[in-house]
Design a protein around this motif. Sequence first.
Motif, PDB file in Angstrom:
ATOM      1  N   ALA A  18      58.350 -51.985  14.540  1.00 18.99           N
ATOM      2  CA  ALA A  18      58.027 -50.644  15.032  1.00 18.99           C
ATOM      3  C   ALA A  18      56.968 -49.961  14.177  1.00 18.99           C
ATOM      4  O   ALA A  18      56.178 -49.148  14.662  1.00 18.99           O
ATOM      5  N   ALA A  19      56.937 -50.333  12.887  1.00 22.43           N
ATOM      6  CA  ALA A  19      55.999 -49.650  11.983  1.00 22.43           C
ATOM      7  C   ALA A  19      54.630 -50.309  11.926  1.00 22.43           C
ATOM      8  O   ALA A  19      53.730 -49.838  11.257  1.00 22.43           O
ATOM      9  N   CYS A  20      54.486 -51.431  12.604  1.00 21.76           N
ATOM     10  CA  CYS A  20      53.220 -52.170  12.539  1.00 21.76           C
ATOM     11  C   CYS A  20      52.144 -51.462  13.336  1.00 21.76           C
ATOM     12  O   CYS A  20      52.404 -50.997  14.443  1.00 21.76           O
ATOM     13  N   GLY A  21      50.969 -51.444  12.858  1.00 24.06           N
ATOM     14  CA  GLY A  21      49.862 -50.824  13.569  1.00 24.06           C
ATOM     15  C   GLY A  21      49.189 -51.802  14.485  1.00 24.06           C
ATOM     16  O   GLY A  21      49.445 -52.990  14.448  1.00 24.06           O
ATOM     17  N   ASN A  48      73.587 -72.349  42.602  1.00 20.86           N
ATOM     18  CA  ASN A  48      74.614 -71.919  43.550  1.00 20.86           C
ATOM     19  C   ASN A  48      74.923 -70.431  43.411  1.00 20.86           C
ATOM     20  O   ASN A  48      75.685 -69.882  44.203  1.00 20.86           O
ATOM     21  N   LYS A  49      74.318 -69.802  42.369  1.00 21.24           N
ATOM     22  CA  LYS A  49      74.540 -68.386  42.127  1.00 21.24           C
ATOM     23  C   LYS A  49      73.267 -67.608  42.426  1.00 21.24           C
ATOM     24  O   LYS A  49      72.163 -68.157  42.403  1.00 21.24           O
ATOM     25  N   VAL A  50      73.422 -66.319  42.650  1.00 22.24           N
ATOM     26  CA  VAL A  50      72.269 -65.468  42.950  1.00 22.24           C
ATOM     27  C   VAL A  50      71.894 -64.592  41.759  1.00 22.24           C
ATOM     28  O   VAL A  50      70.918 -63.846  41.822  1.00 22.24           O
ATOM     29  N   ASP A  51      72.646 -64.651  40.673  1.00 22.71           N
ATOM     30  CA  ASP A  51      72.409 -63.748  39.543  1.00 22.71           C
ATOM     31  C   ASP A  51      72.128 -64.510  38.249  1.00 22.71           C
ATOM     32  O   ASP A  51      72.660 -64.199  37.186  1.00 22.71           O
ATOM     33  N   ASN A  52      71.274 -65.544  38.321  1.00 22.79           N
ATOM     34  CA  ASN A  52      70.905 -66.275  37.105  1.00 22.79           C
ATOM     35  C   ASN A  52      70.078 -65.386  36.174  1.00 22.79           C
ATOM     36  O   ASN A  52      69.345 -64.481  36.610  1.00 22.79           O
ATOM     37  N   LEU A  53      70.178 -65.666  34.868  1.00 23.49           N
ATOM     38  CA  LEU A  53      69.482 -64.864  33.862  1.00 23.49           C
ATOM     39  C   LEU A  53      67.976 -65.140  33.882  1.00 23.49           C
ATOM     40  O   LEU A  53      67.537 -66.250  34.203  1.00 23.49           O
ATOM     41  N   PRO A  54      67.182 -64.152  33.497  1.00 28.44           N
ATOM     42  CA  PRO A  54      65.740 -64.385  33.362  1.00 28.44           C
ATOM     43  C   PRO A  54      65.436 -65.122  32.050  1.00 28.44           C
ATOM     44  O   PRO A  54      66.289 -65.239  31.171  1.00 28.44           O
ATOM     45  N   VAL A  55      64.198 -65.605  31.923  1.00 24.56           N
ATOM     46  CA  VAL A  55      63.729 -66.150  30.641  1.00 24.56           C
ATOM     47  C   VAL A  55      63.346 -64.965  29.755  1.00 24.56           C
ATOM     48  O   VAL A  55      62.525 -64.123  30.141  1.00 24.56           O
ATOM     49  N   VAL A  56      63.956 -64.896  28.575  1.00 25.51           N
ATOM     50  CA  VAL A  56      63.724 -63.774  27.664  1.00 25.51           C
ATOM     51  C   VAL A  56      63.253 -64.323  26.309  1.00 25.51           C
ATOM     52  O   VAL A  56      63.798 -65.311  25.809  1.00 25.51           O
ATOM     53  N   ALA A  57      62.246 -63.671  25.750  1.00 27.19           N
ATOM     54  CA  ALA A  57      61.760 -64.065  24.418  1.00 27.19           C
ATOM     55  C   ALA A  57      61.104 -62.862  23.742  1.00 27.19           C
ATOM     56  O   ALA A  57      60.637 -61.937  24.411  1.00 27.19           O
ATOM     57  N   VAL A  58      61.064 -62.897  22.394  1.00 27.80           N
ATOM     58  CA  VAL A  58      60.376 -61.878  21.606  1.00 27.80           C
ATOM     59  C   VAL A  58      59.365 -62.597  20.699  1.00 27.80           C
ATOM     60  O   VAL A  58      59.719 -63.550  19.997  1.00 27.80           O
ATOM     61  N   ILE A  59      58.093 -62.133  20.738  1.00 25.78           N
ATOM     62  CA  ILE A  59      57.019 -62.767  19.965  1.00 25.78           C
ATOM     63  C   ILE A  59      56.502 -61.755  18.938  1.00 25.78           C
ATOM     64  O   ILE A  59      56.098 -60.642  19.302  1.00 25.78           O
ATOM     65  N   LYS A  60      56.524 -62.167  17.655  1.00 31.67           N
ATOM     66  CA  LYS A  60      56.040 -61.298  16.568  1.00 31.67           C
ATOM     67  C   LYS A  60      54.732 -61.873  16.003  1.00 31.67           C
ATOM     68  O   LYS A  60      54.593 -63.094  15.864  1.00 31.67           O
ATOM     69  N   SER A  61      53.822 -60.970  15.690  1.00 35.33           N
ATOM     70  CA  SER A  61      52.520 -61.415  15.141  1.00 35.33           C
ATOM     71  C   SER A  61      52.041 -60.419  14.094  1.00 35.33           C
ATOM     72  O   SER A  61      51.885 -59.231  14.386  1.00 35.33           O
ATOM     73  N   GLN A  62      51.801 -60.919  12.842  1.00 32.08           N
ATOM     74  CA  GLN A  62      51.290 -60.040  11.790  1.00 32.08           C
ATOM     75  C   GLN A  62      49.836 -59.665  12.048  1.00 32.08           C
ATOM     76  O   GLN A  62      49.410 -58.538  11.795  1.00 32.08           O
ATOM     77  N   ALA A  63      49.086 -60.611  12.576  1.00 32.27           N
ATOM     78  CA  ALA A  63      47.662 -60.348  12.816  1.00 32.27           C
ATOM     79  C   ALA A  63      47.436 -59.649  14.152  1.00 32.27           C
ATOM     80  O   ALA A  63      46.349 -59.118  14.401  1.00 32.27           O
ATOM     81  N   GLY A  64      48.424 -59.639  14.986  1.00 34.57           N
ATOM     82  CA  GLY A  64      48.284 -59.055  16.318  1.00 34.57           C
ATOM     83  C   GLY A  64      47.990 -60.124  17.345  1.00 34.57           C
ATOM     84  O   GLY A  64      47.244 -61.072  17.093  1.00 34.57           O
ATOM     85  N   ASN A  89      51.955 -53.178  22.155  1.00 39.46           N
ATOM     86  CA  ASN A  89      52.059 -53.336  20.699  1.00 39.46           C
ATOM     87  C   ASN A  89      51.738 -54.789  20.402  1.00 39.46           C
ATOM     88  O   ASN A  89      52.573 -55.670  20.600  1.00 39.46           O
ATOM     89  N   PRO A  90      50.534 -55.086  19.933  1.00 37.86           N
ATOM     90  CA  PRO A  90      50.134 -56.485  19.729  1.00 37.86           C
ATOM     91  C   PRO A  90      50.917 -57.184  18.633  1.00 37.86           C
ATOM     92  O   PRO A  90      50.868 -58.409  18.525  1.00 37.86           O
ATOM     93  N   ASN A  91      51.627 -56.430  17.822  1.00 38.39           N
ATOM     94  CA  ASN A  91      52.406 -57.068  16.765  1.00 38.39           C
ATOM     95  C   ASN A  91      53.793 -57.515  17.246  1.00 38.39           C
ATOM     96  O   ASN A  91      54.471 -58.275  16.554  1.00 38.39           O
ATOM     97  N   SER A  92      54.195 -57.016  18.398  1.00 34.16           N
ATOM     98  CA  SER A  92      55.513 -57.406  18.931  1.00 34.16           C
ATOM     99  C   SER A  92      55.472 -57.333  20.456  1.00 34.16           C
ATOM    100  O   SER A  92      55.150 -56.284  21.024  1.00 34.16           O
ATOM    101  N   TYR A  93      55.803 -58.456  21.075  1.00 32.46           N
ATOM    102  CA  TYR A  93      55.780 -58.509  22.542  1.00 32.46           C
ATOM    103  C   TYR A  93      57.097 -59.116  23.041  1.00 32.46           C
ATOM    104  O   TYR A  93      57.502 -60.197  22.594  1.00 32.46           O
TER     105      TYR A  93
END
Length: 520
Positions: A18-21, A48-64, A89-93
């Motif tokens: 959160a503090a990254c510029g 066979n189900k209609v409520d499968n989970l989405p693909v979720v990920a968090v990407i961190k980058s010091q350089a952006g 926020n290019p440092n966290s997506y």
Amino acid sequence: MIRKIYTLLILGLCLGFAACGDDNDGLDPNAAAPVINFPMEQLDVDLNKVDNLPVVAVIKSQAGLQSVTMKLQTAEGVTEYKTVTDFFNPNSYSLSENLEYNANYEAFIIEATDKLNHVTSGTLPIAVTDVMARPVITFDPEEIVYDEMDENPVIPRTTFEVVSEAGLKVVEVYLVSATGQESKGSVELNGKKDFSYDEMINYKEGDKGFKVKAVDIYDNVTISTLPVEYRTVPIPVLTLSELPILATTDAKQGVPVKVESVRGVHEVIIYRIENGQEVEVLREQKNGEKQLDYTPEINFTESTSRVKVVVSDGREGKEAVGTVKAYVNMDVATVNISSKTFANSAHEKYPDAYGLLSFKDLKTYSVDYALTSADNAKNVDLKFYCMGKGSNVASEPRLYSINAAKSDEYKGSNGAGLNTAAVKNRTTLAKLSDFDYDNATVTSIASEISASLIVKEDLIPIAEGDIIAFKTASTSAAGGNRIGVMKIISMTPSIGEGVLKPGDTTARVLTVEIKFPKKK
């Protein structure tokens, strides 16, 4: 629960940056390469189900981040799915992709490139459960046929199997008939892959099928019905005489029986009905005759009121049943009796209805007949009388013995009154309140009617439906002190439509049925 974990992981990773510029100036050339985090080691997908989970990920980058490319790995190879180059926020997506999952998906690949052109790749394996078939129901036999025309028809057992690739939750069974369906039970199976059923269902006329409903763990439903054909045959057609059987206890008497049977007659049973009880007197085996017309002979007793005939074509519960009245050692007749207006000269509508009833002959005679001789006078026992109540008021019907009042009003051709007859029978009468007239027999008349209570020489008034006991006078030509019963069937009206003599309310005709045990 898994969705909550996803949310917490994403929130935590985002807070870490959160503090990254996002200022690209002054990039640290020693900044670490992007880091890709998946909240789980493998994504399990169930088609066979209609409520499968989405693909979720968090990407961190010091350089952006410069770009994030997403790819799908399938059994056929790798294809590009999506590329993102614009970041809040290019440092966290954080990404969340709702894919249209397919059975050939194997992994989701992410390539993250930062502003220093560092490239990091991450792979999330995908385990896919393919679409499973609905439960399969197999009946053996594939239909139930019960044909009553067969000599010894048998209903087979109802058997079926249910197989489910996914696993069964519940199986329900129903009996389907022409009037609807009836539940025959259900069983919880808790994911069991198969289920077998083997029961004896006693199908009956009107049943159409046996329905099975199978539900798997995904609530997929299969409904299948076992056809049931219950081929019925009409019961035998039994025809008995419409006339009562007149019998004695001295010899056997025939019972005319006529039968038509599609399946053929197997058995004939005859019962005597005595005091409300059935007494079997004949049982004959037959040879499958399609038509039967014969007169079996049976013995009768003085307690017999009816004969019951049962005809079977070999099927239990499909018998033809009939009854016929029986009069044993008893005279029975329906007689019309005129009031005094037509006592000596019958009305044209009732040419045989005179005013004086004879129990010996069970018919009526005129006043002239009774006045002719003492023997004739002995042969009349009762007279029907109507007391006038006014010109527009119904008269009151009564019965009198010949000896009782009103005989002087019954005039012969010469003007002489019945009161001058050489013999005047003192017939006595009594109304009965609880006597079973319809099933009256010699035995019931003798045992249920007390002679000491039959004492009145008149009954005032009488009405349709009355049951009346009578006792003959000692001087009666019918024999002294004999007891019988009669029922008042009807009376012609005294006023209004249908009167026999307009203006004379006393001009009426009484109809009675008489049951009189024979003289011994």
